[in-house]
Write an enzyme that holds these catalytic residues in place. Sequence first.
Site, short mmCIF file in Angstrom:
data_model
loop_
_atom_site.label_atom_id
_atom_site.label_comp_id
_atom_site.label_asym_id
_atom_site.label_seq_id
_atom_site.Cartn_x
_atom_site.Cartn_y
_atom_site.Cartn_z
N GLY A 33 20.94 36.58 60.73
CA GLY A 33 21.48 37.69 61.42
C GLY A 33 23.01 37.60 61.51
N CYS A 34 23.75 37.27 60.39
CA CYS A 34 25.18 37.09 60.37
C CYS A 34 26.11 38.01 59.41
CB CYS A 34 25.46 35.68 60.07
SG CYS A 34 27.27 34.92 59.97
N GLY A 35 27.08 38.30 59.67
CA GLY A 35 28.05 39.04 58.55
C GLY A 35 28.03 38.28 57.41
N THR A 37 25.50 36.72 56.07
CA THR A 37 24.16 36.55 55.66
C THR A 37 23.92 37.21 54.10
OG1 THR A 37 23.22 36.61 57.73
CG2 THR A 37 21.60 37.05 56.01
#
Length: 180
Positions: A33-35, A37
């Site tokens: 759920g990361c920028g 990803t």
Amino acid sequence: MIYDYEVTSGKGESVKLSDFKGKVILVVNTATGCGFTPQYAPIEQLYKDYHEKGLEILDIPCNQFGGQAPGSDDEIHEFCTLHFNTTFPQMKKADVNGPNELPLYTYLKSQKGFEGFDQHEYKDLLEKMFAAADPDWAKKPDIKWNFTKFVIDRSGNVVARFEPTADMAKVEECIKALIG
């Protein structure tokens, strides 16, 4: 030496790094759920392009950065295969900093410390966030965020560390040079 370490697969099996002697290894701490990803896609492409030539990938999900890998190992694996068609093996979720960090990460950080972020849309945001929490953050070898990558050569030497802000083309250039 890197070959003295082991990690646990997402299925709970021991994975000895000594089994990868003679291979180029990319170790990366990931999050769903990361920028960053979307980096799963070029990492998968690296695996497709270089695995048969000797590249191994150790994907170690980590929930230490903004709680961005909250699922179980099975849920993380399902997300990655569904959204990014990943085929490289995933390890068990683990810490990369702090008292419960994987010993592998203690070693990796001792070999290649933090040298700064590359130009990237998130560079200023990350630097401000870390500076607010710790004025000496840039001097510490800790993993700063998701998708930090270490490259190990065929002899087991940690030859490069790429922060999540690094262009994946730079990571590929490094791997290509080591694959030969």
